[in-house]
Design a protein around this motif. Structure first.
Motif, PDB file in Angstrom:
ATOM      1  N   CYS A  98      -3.352   1.106  -2.432  1.00  0.00           N
ATOM      2  CA  CYS A  98      -2.022   0.780  -1.891  1.00  0.00           C
ATOM      3  C   CYS A  98      -1.598   1.804  -0.845  1.00  0.00           C
ATOM      4  O   CYS A  98      -1.185   1.446   0.261  1.00  0.00           O
ATOM      5  CB  CYS A  98      -0.981   0.743  -3.020  1.00  0.00           C
ATOM      6  N   LEU A  99      -1.719   3.083  -1.200  1.00  0.00           N
ATOM      7  CA  LEU A  99      -1.288   4.144  -0.286  1.00  0.00           C
ATOM      8  C   LEU A  99      -2.135   4.147   0.985  1.00  0.00           C
ATOM      9  O   LEU A  99      -1.621   4.318   2.094  1.00  0.00           O
ATOM     10  CB  LEU A  99      -1.381   5.509  -0.980  1.00  0.00           C
ATOM     11  N   GLY A 100      -3.437   3.935   0.834  1.00  0.00           N
ATOM     12  CA  GLY A 100      -4.327   3.924   1.990  1.00  0.00           C
ATOM     13  C   GLY A 100      -4.027   2.775   2.936  1.00  0.00           C
ATOM     14  O   GLY A 100      -4.014   2.962   4.160  1.00  0.00           O
ATOM     15  N   LEU A 101      -3.772   1.601   2.382  1.00  0.00           N
ATOM     16  CA  LEU A 101      -3.474   0.436   3.218  1.00  0.00           C
ATOM     17  C   LEU A 101      -2.152   0.629   3.965  1.00  0.00           C
ATOM     18  O   LEU A 101      -2.040   0.299   5.151  1.00  0.00           O
ATOM     19  CB  LEU A 101      -3.422  -0.824   2.350  1.00  0.00           C
ATOM     20  N   ILE A 102      -1.168   1.189   3.280  1.00  0.00           N
ATOM     21  CA  ILE A 102       0.137   1.450   3.917  1.00  0.00           C
ATOM     22  C   ILE A 102      -0.028   2.423   5.085  1.00  0.00           C
ATOM     23  O   ILE A 102       0.531   2.220   6.169  1.00  0.00           O
ATOM     24  CB  ILE A 102       1.145   1.987   2.876  1.00  0.00           C
ATOM     25  N   TYR A 103      -0.819   3.458   4.865  1.00  0.00           N
ATOM     26  CA  TYR A 103      -1.028   4.452   5.913  1.00  0.00           C
ATOM     27  C   TYR A 103      -1.819   3.865   7.086  1.00  0.00           C
ATOM     28  O   TYR A 103      -1.522   4.125   8.247  1.00  0.00           O
ATOM     29  CB  TYR A 103      -1.757   5.666   5.330  1.00  0.00           C
TER      30      TYR A 103
ATOM     31  N   TYR B 212       4.446   6.848  -3.029  1.00  0.00           N
ATOM     32  CA  TYR B 212       4.777   6.126  -1.796  1.00  0.00           C
ATOM     33  C   TYR B 212       5.967   6.779  -1.107  1.00  0.00           C
ATOM     34  O   TYR B 212       5.975   6.958   0.121  1.00  0.00           O
ATOM     35  CB  TYR B 212       5.092   4.661  -2.095  1.00  0.00           C
ATOM     36  N   ARG B 213       6.971   7.136  -1.893  1.00  0.00           N
ATOM     37  CA  ARG B 213       8.154   7.788  -1.298  1.00  0.00           C
ATOM     38  C   ARG B 213       7.757   9.077  -0.583  1.00  0.00           C
ATOM     39  O   ARG B 213       8.285   9.396   0.477  1.00  0.00           O
ATOM     40  CB  ARG B 213       9.186   8.086  -2.394  1.00  0.00           C
ATOM     41  N   HIS B 214       6.826   9.800  -1.187  1.00  0.00           N
ATOM     42  CA  HIS B 214       6.376  11.045  -0.557  1.00  0.00           C
ATOM     43  C   HIS B 214       5.570  10.759   0.710  1.00  0.00           C
ATOM     44  O   HIS B 214       5.834  11.331   1.770  1.00  0.00           O
ATOM     45  CB  HIS B 214       5.531  11.853  -1.537  1.00  0.00           C
ATOM     46  N   ILE B 215       4.585   9.862   0.598  1.00  0.00           N
ATOM     47  CA  ILE B 215       3.670   9.587   1.714  1.00  0.00           C
ATOM     48  C   ILE B 215       4.417   9.016   2.912  1.00  0.00           C
ATOM     49  O   ILE B 215       4.201   9.411   4.059  1.00  0.00           O
ATOM     50  CB  ILE B 215       2.565   8.603   1.279  1.00  0.00           C
ATOM     51  N   SER B 216       5.312   8.054   2.647  1.00  0.00           N
ATOM     52  CA  SER B 216       5.961   7.328   3.741  1.00  0.00           C
ATOM     53  C   SER B 216       7.352   7.839   4.067  1.00  0.00           C
ATOM     54  O   SER B 216       7.959   7.400   5.041  1.00  0.00           O
ATOM     55  CB  SER B 216       6.054   5.837   3.394  1.00  0.00           C
ATOM     56  N   ASN B 217       7.847   8.738   3.214  1.00  0.00           N
ATOM     57  CA  ASN B 217       9.217   9.220   3.402  1.00  0.00           C
ATOM     58  C   ASN B 217      10.183   8.046   3.541  1.00  0.00           C
ATOM     59  O   ASN B 217      11.049   8.008   4.412  1.00  0.00           O
ATOM     60  CB  ASN B 217       9.302  10.128   4.631  1.00  0.00           C
ATOM     61  N   ALA B 218       9.968   7.041   2.688  1.00  0.00           N
ATOM     62  CA  ALA B 218      10.766   5.817   2.761  1.00  0.00           C
ATOM     63  C   ALA B 218      11.243   5.445   1.364  1.00  0.00           C
ATOM     64  O   ALA B 218      10.683   5.875   0.354  1.00  0.00           O
ATOM     65  CB  ALA B 218       9.934   4.677   3.347  1.00  0.00           C
ATOM     66  N   LYS B 219      12.276   4.621   1.332  1.00  0.00           N
ATOM     67  CA  LYS B 219      12.851   4.196   0.053  1.00  0.00           C
ATOM     68  C   LYS B 219      12.101   2.989  -0.482  1.00  0.00           C
ATOM     69  O   LYS B 219      11.577   2.171   0.262  1.00  0.00           O
ATOM     70  CB  LYS B 219      14.330   3.819   0.232  1.00  0.00           C
TER      71      LYS B 219
ATOM     72  N   ARG C 287      14.268  -6.487   3.572  1.00  0.00           N
ATOM     73  CA  ARG C 287      15.340  -6.460   4.591  1.00  0.00           C
ATOM     74  C   ARG C 287      14.986  -5.563   5.771  1.00  0.00           C
ATOM     75  O   ARG C 287      15.400  -5.806   6.889  1.00  0.00           O
ATOM     76  CB  ARG C 287      16.642  -5.926   3.961  1.00  0.00           C
ATOM     77  N   ASN C 288      14.223  -4.503   5.494  1.00  0.00           N
ATOM     78  CA  ASN C 288      13.969  -3.500   6.527  1.00  0.00           C
ATOM     79  C   ASN C 288      12.512  -3.421   6.978  1.00  0.00           C
ATOM     80  O   ASN C 288      12.126  -2.469   7.636  1.00  0.00           O
ATOM     81  CB  ASN C 288      14.417  -2.123   6.013  1.00  0.00           C
ATOM     82  N   HIS C 289      11.693  -4.397   6.572  1.00  0.00           N
ATOM     83  CA  HIS C 289      10.281  -4.345   6.930  1.00  0.00           C
ATOM     84  C   HIS C 289       9.771  -5.731   7.323  1.00  0.00           C
ATOM     85  O   HIS C 289      10.294  -6.744   6.877  1.00  0.00           O
ATOM     86  CB  HIS C 289       9.436  -3.825   5.755  1.00  0.00           C
ATOM     87  N   ASP C 290       8.726  -5.737   8.137  1.00  0.00           N
ATOM     88  CA  ASP C 290       8.080  -6.993   8.523  1.00  0.00           C
ATOM     89  C   ASP C 290       6.891  -7.310   7.640  1.00  0.00           C
ATOM     90  O   ASP C 290       6.370  -8.425   7.652  1.00  0.00           O
ATOM     91  CB  ASP C 290       7.604  -6.924   9.985  1.00  0.00           C
ATOM     92  N   LEU C 291       6.428  -6.305   6.889  1.00  0.00           N
ATOM     93  CA  LEU C 291       5.271  -6.495   6.030  1.00  0.00           C
ATOM     94  C   LEU C 291       5.465  -5.674   4.758  1.00  0.00           C
ATOM     95  O   LEU C 291       5.924  -4.533   4.810  1.00  0.00           O
ATOM     96  CB  LEU C 291       4.001  -6.062   6.763  1.00  0.00           C
ATOM     97  N   ILE C 292       5.112  -6.265   3.620  1.00  0.00           N
ATOM     98  CA  ILE C 292       5.282  -5.596   2.334  1.00  0.00           C
ATOM     99  C   ILE C 292       3.947  -5.536   1.609  1.00  0.00           C
ATOM    100  O   ILE C 292       3.233  -6.534   1.505  1.00  0.00           O
ATOM    101  CB  ILE C 292       6.296  -6.349   1.432  1.00  0.00           C
ATOM    102  N   ILE C 293       3.615  -4.353   1.096  1.00  0.00           N
ATOM    103  CA  ILE C 293       2.459  -4.177   0.221  1.00  0.00           C
ATOM    104  C   ILE C 293       2.972  -4.176  -1.215  1.00  0.00           C
ATOM    105  O   ILE C 293       3.915  -3.449  -1.544  1.00  0.00           O
ATOM    106  CB  ILE C 293       1.725  -2.849   0.513  1.00  0.00           C
ATOM    107  N   VAL C 294       2.359  -5.006  -2.055  1.00  0.00           N
ATOM    108  CA  VAL C 294       2.789  -5.118  -3.453  1.00  0.00           C
ATOM    109  C   VAL C 294       1.639  -4.717  -4.361  1.00  0.00           C
ATOM    110  O   VAL C 294       0.504  -5.170  -4.180  1.00  0.00           O
ATOM    111  CB  VAL C 294       3.228  -6.567  -3.780  1.00  0.00           C
TER     112      VAL C 294
ATOM    113  N   ASP D  84      -1.895  12.922  -0.345  1.00  0.00           N
ATOM    114  CA  ASP D  84      -2.060  12.937   1.117  1.00  0.00           C
ATOM    115  C   ASP D  84      -3.529  12.796   1.501  1.00  0.00           C
ATOM    116  O   ASP D  84      -3.893  12.034   2.410  1.00  0.00           O
ATOM    117  CB  ASP D  84      -1.517  14.244   1.692  1.00  0.00           C
ATOM    118  N   GLN D  85      -4.382  13.523   0.794  1.00  0.00           N
ATOM    119  CA  GLN D  85      -5.810  13.478   1.109  1.00  0.00           C
ATOM    120  C   GLN D  85      -6.404  12.102   0.813  1.00  0.00           C
ATOM    121  O   GLN D  85      -7.161  11.549   1.617  1.00  0.00           O
ATOM    122  CB  GLN D  85      -6.547  14.548   0.292  1.00  0.00           C
ATOM    123  N   VAL D  86      -6.065  11.568  -0.346  1.00  0.00           N
ATOM    124  CA  VAL D  86      -6.573  10.247  -0.732  1.00  0.00           C
ATOM    125  C   VAL D  86      -6.132   9.186   0.267  1.00  0.00           C
ATOM    126  O   VAL D  86      -6.911   8.312   0.666  1.00  0.00           O
ATOM    127  CB  VAL D  86      -6.089   9.878  -2.156  1.00  0.00           C
ATOM    128  N   THR D  87      -4.872   9.267   0.687  1.00  0.00           N
ATOM    129  CA  THR D  87      -4.320   8.289   1.633  1.00  0.00           C
ATOM    130  C   THR D  87      -5.100   8.286   2.932  1.00  0.00           C
ATOM    131  O   THR D  87      -5.498   7.225   3.435  1.00  0.00           O
ATOM    132  CB  THR D  87      -2.837   8.623   1.897  1.00  0.00           C
TER     133      THR D  87
END
Length: 713
Positions: free
Chosen positions: A19-24, A54-61, A96-103, A358-361
């Protein structure tokens, strides 16, 4: 809105890392992807790992997942639909705030037998494309493929349009140098040749795995460096207490060694990153560890086993090692038990191990095929509104609308319960037309808690107020005496309240016929300025998306002009509820393949509708299968933009429409919402007399939304 659901083949496949890798990787393509984990499988109420990372990696809510206890309670009570609606609600908060969502999907394990079904239902509810995540072994392609094959079956097999791709994680059998950790995303690390060779080996037995339809989008090597825990992660796992914590949060366990024989035969094990495990009475091992630390060898740490505590004097001799940050643990377990437990330590990234995250991502992102990402972002994939999403949107829009809905069947038990739900959830402000004592009696008998603010109006106390106004509205059609008599009917009374703008909408039909509900509306509300007739639609909540059927309740045999108007009304209704309309004018013939008055009527209706509304996608005549089944649509109407993709179905007459909706509803066990009347000046909606409480709730919600839409125009 595009949604990608990652579904694992089992435990320990690296789902969080995927999940984290795909988001990054998406972020590196310029796309800020949102993340949702709908369901937690943690039995304890600890913070969810993937969500926190995810909150750490993306600095997002993002949102917290539904707890395991809540999930189990819902499923044990047969409330899977409600559980999926909760998942949709979480998804929409982020969407509401994204065009693409990873679940992140649910992990199959030995405990939760419902996982496969829940993942499949979740994919439908969120209208998500599925990426299957599995571990792999280059040396065993058949076994690897079989794991994937088992998961493919849960989504309808290899031909499923739901399946998107496969991501292989923690792949064993690759050279050690392939597992180097990049500083940032590094496409040069991607194992293109190895992936092709592995896919070719798999395709000897499973030809569709790795095909264009189901590509392998990444072969991520197993990395010992990234799978290693910190010393601080071990304590709880082996029931240990700290003698000295030192640099436990920084030091990682690259290897571990059990020291059992004489120290002179074990000194070669005292190397950087080594975890030394020994009995607490082994003073020689404790001193050797101390000496190694003083000599600048950063051991991962020291674990002392067995019941008795280590010698305090010896520990005093180790102060130099302690100053160098050597972590030391003591556990009451035996040396063998300790080694066994540490061997079974999971590979999951702990919540607070942000360095490893961070490294895994970066590592996972580097191994994902960027061409697939670009194809996903720019492809022709069109999102569809799933039933869970439709219900969620329905409720959310009605809450925002804040409308007053009158319920003339105010003492009917299902209506009372639906009104209580709507009032307490803020779906609408409900007014029950009934004797207050009758409502209270029903509520008490059925254990219905009447919320504060639920309005109960005694018809006998207000009826006379409407006599004169009704005579005025129907001037020349009835006198005072006739008006008084008609107002005995609470549906007529409620319709008068609506006509005079005292309420915003009306819902009836749980005990009244359609004619009883609709006739007063025709007489007192009348049609909207743009329309010449009133028609109806049903929202058919099929497993994958929502269809609109019209007209299945009002007009027995509309002519071509009326049929065109029904199509336009239905398209506008679809739009109001978040459905991008593709309208099929249904007939027993597709195109010019058949002839006859009925086909000509549909063809003419299609021409009129296109002329009146060139902005709409409308085609006809189309047979039902040509309209709804992609392969049939391509064959029978290859040039049509609607054939095979229709979501609004306009039937040529009431006989066809009503029969079709009931056949689909019963044969396919499909929930239908409606009929919703369209074309009136103000919203009036009819219920089926067999309506369930949920049906009434959703009808109240859509009535509130209709009122809001009409007010906006």
């Amino acid at each position: 809105m595009k949604t990608i659901l990652l579904v694992p083949t089992g435990e320990g496949v690296g789902l969080t890392s995927a999940c984290l890798g795909l988001i990054y990787a998406l972020e590196c393509q310029g796309v800020k992807a949102g993340f949702v984990k709908p369901f937690s499988q943690e039995i304890t109420d600890t913070a969810d790992r993937t969500t926190a990372l995810y909150r750490h990696i993306s600095n997002a809510k993002t949102v917290e997942p539904i707890s395991y206890n809540t999930m189990m309670q819902r499923l044990s009570h047969g409330e899977q639909d409600e559980l999926l609606e909760d998942a949709v609600r979480l998804h929409r908060e982020i969407a509401r705030n994204h065009d693409l969502i990873i679940v992140e999907g649910v992990v199959p394990n030995g405990r939760d037998s419902f996982v496969d079904e829940l993942n499949a239902s979740l994919a439908q509810a969120l209208d998500a494309k599925v990426v299957i995540v599995s571990n792999a072994d280059i040396r065993h392609p058949v076994q690897t493929a079989e794991k994937v094959e088992n998961q493919i079956r849960n989504f309808g097999g290899a031909s499923s349009t739901r399946l998107s791709s496969i991501l292989f994680m923690r792949t064993k059998g690759l050279p050690e140098e392939s597992a180097q950790i990049p500083v940032t995303i590094d496409p040069e690390l991607r194992l293109t040749a190895e992936t092709e060779q592995f896919v070719q080996a798999i395709q000897k037995t499973h030809p569709y795995i790795g095909s264009d339809k189901l590509p392998v989008i990444g072969l991520v090597p197993f990395s010992k460096t990234l799978s290693v825990p910190r010393m601080s992660d071990l304590a709880a796992h082996i029931s240990a207490l700290w003698i000295h914590q030192g640099e436990a949060a920084q030091r990682r366990v690259q290897h571990s060694s059990l020291i059992a024989s004489s120290i002179e035969h074990e000194l070669h094990k005292f190397v950087a990153g080594e975890l030394i495990i020994t009995a607490s009475d082994r003073v020689d091992v404790l001193l050797a560890s101390s000496l190694a630390s003083c000599n600048g060898i950063p051991l991962a740490g020291l674990v002392l086993t067995e019941q008795h505590q280590p010698n305090e004097q010896v520990l005093g001799f180790c102060q130099s090692a302690i100053k160098h940050g050597l972590p030391i643990l003591h556990t009451p377990l035996s040396t063998f038990e300790t080694a066994q437990k540490l061997a079974n330590l999971g590979n999951e990234i702990p919540v607070d191990d942000t360095e490893r995250a961070d490294q895994v991502t970066r590592f996972v992102s580097s191994h994902i095929n960027p061409d697939w990402l670009i194809q996903m972002l720019n492809g022709t994939y069109k999102p569809r509104l799933s039933p869970s999403a439709f219900r969620h949107e329905l409720v959310q829009k009605s809450i925002a609308a804040k409308k007053r809905i009158v319920l003339p069947e105010g003492d009917e038990p299902r209506t009372i319960q639906a009104a209580a739900i709507c009032q307490s959830r803020g779906i609408a402000h409900c007014i029950l037309l009934a004797k207050p004592e009758a409502v209270l009696e029903v509520a008490k008998a059925r254990g219905i808690e009447l919320p504060e603010g639920l309005e109960i109006v005694d018809p006998d106390l207000i009826r006379d107020d409407y006599v004169e106004k009704m005579v005025t509205l129907r001037k020349g059609k009835l006198n005072e005496l006739q008006a008084k008599e008609q107002l005995q009917d609470t549906v007529v009374l409620g319709t008068m309240m609506l006509a005079l703008d005292q309420v915003d909408g009306l819902v009836s039909g749980a005990v009244h016929t359609t004619a009883n509900t609709v006739r007063p509306a025709f007489q007192l509300i009348k049609t909207a300025p743009d329309y010449s007739l009133v028609s109806s639609v049903f929202f058919m909540l099929l497993p994958d998306e929502v269809y609109v059927y019209g007209d299945c309740a009002i007009n027995p045999d509309p002519d071509a002009a009326q049929l065109a108007e029904i199509a336009i009304q239905s398209a506008d209704s679809a739009k109001a509820f978040g459905i991008d309309p593709r309208i099929a004018m249904i007939s027993y013939s597709t195109g010019t393949s058949g002839a006859g008055a009925d086909v000509e009527k549909v063809a003419e209706a299609t021409r009129i509708a296109k002329e009146r509304r060139p902005d709409l996608l409308i085609d006809g005549p189309l047979q039902y299968d040509a309209a709804s089944v992609e392969s049939v649509g391509r064959q029978k109407a290859p040039d049509s933009q609607v054939a095979g993709r229709a979501n609004v179905f306009i039937f040529p007459d009431l006989n066809t429409g009503n029969t079709t909706y009931k056949a689909v509803q019963r044969a396919a066990n499909v929930v239908s919402v409606g009929p919703m009347l369209q074309g009136l000046n103000k919203p009036v909606n009819d219920l089926s007399r067999g309506a369930l409480v949920d049906d009434i709730v959703f009808t109240i919600a859509l009535t509130a939304i209709q009122a809001d839409q009409q007010a906006a125009h």
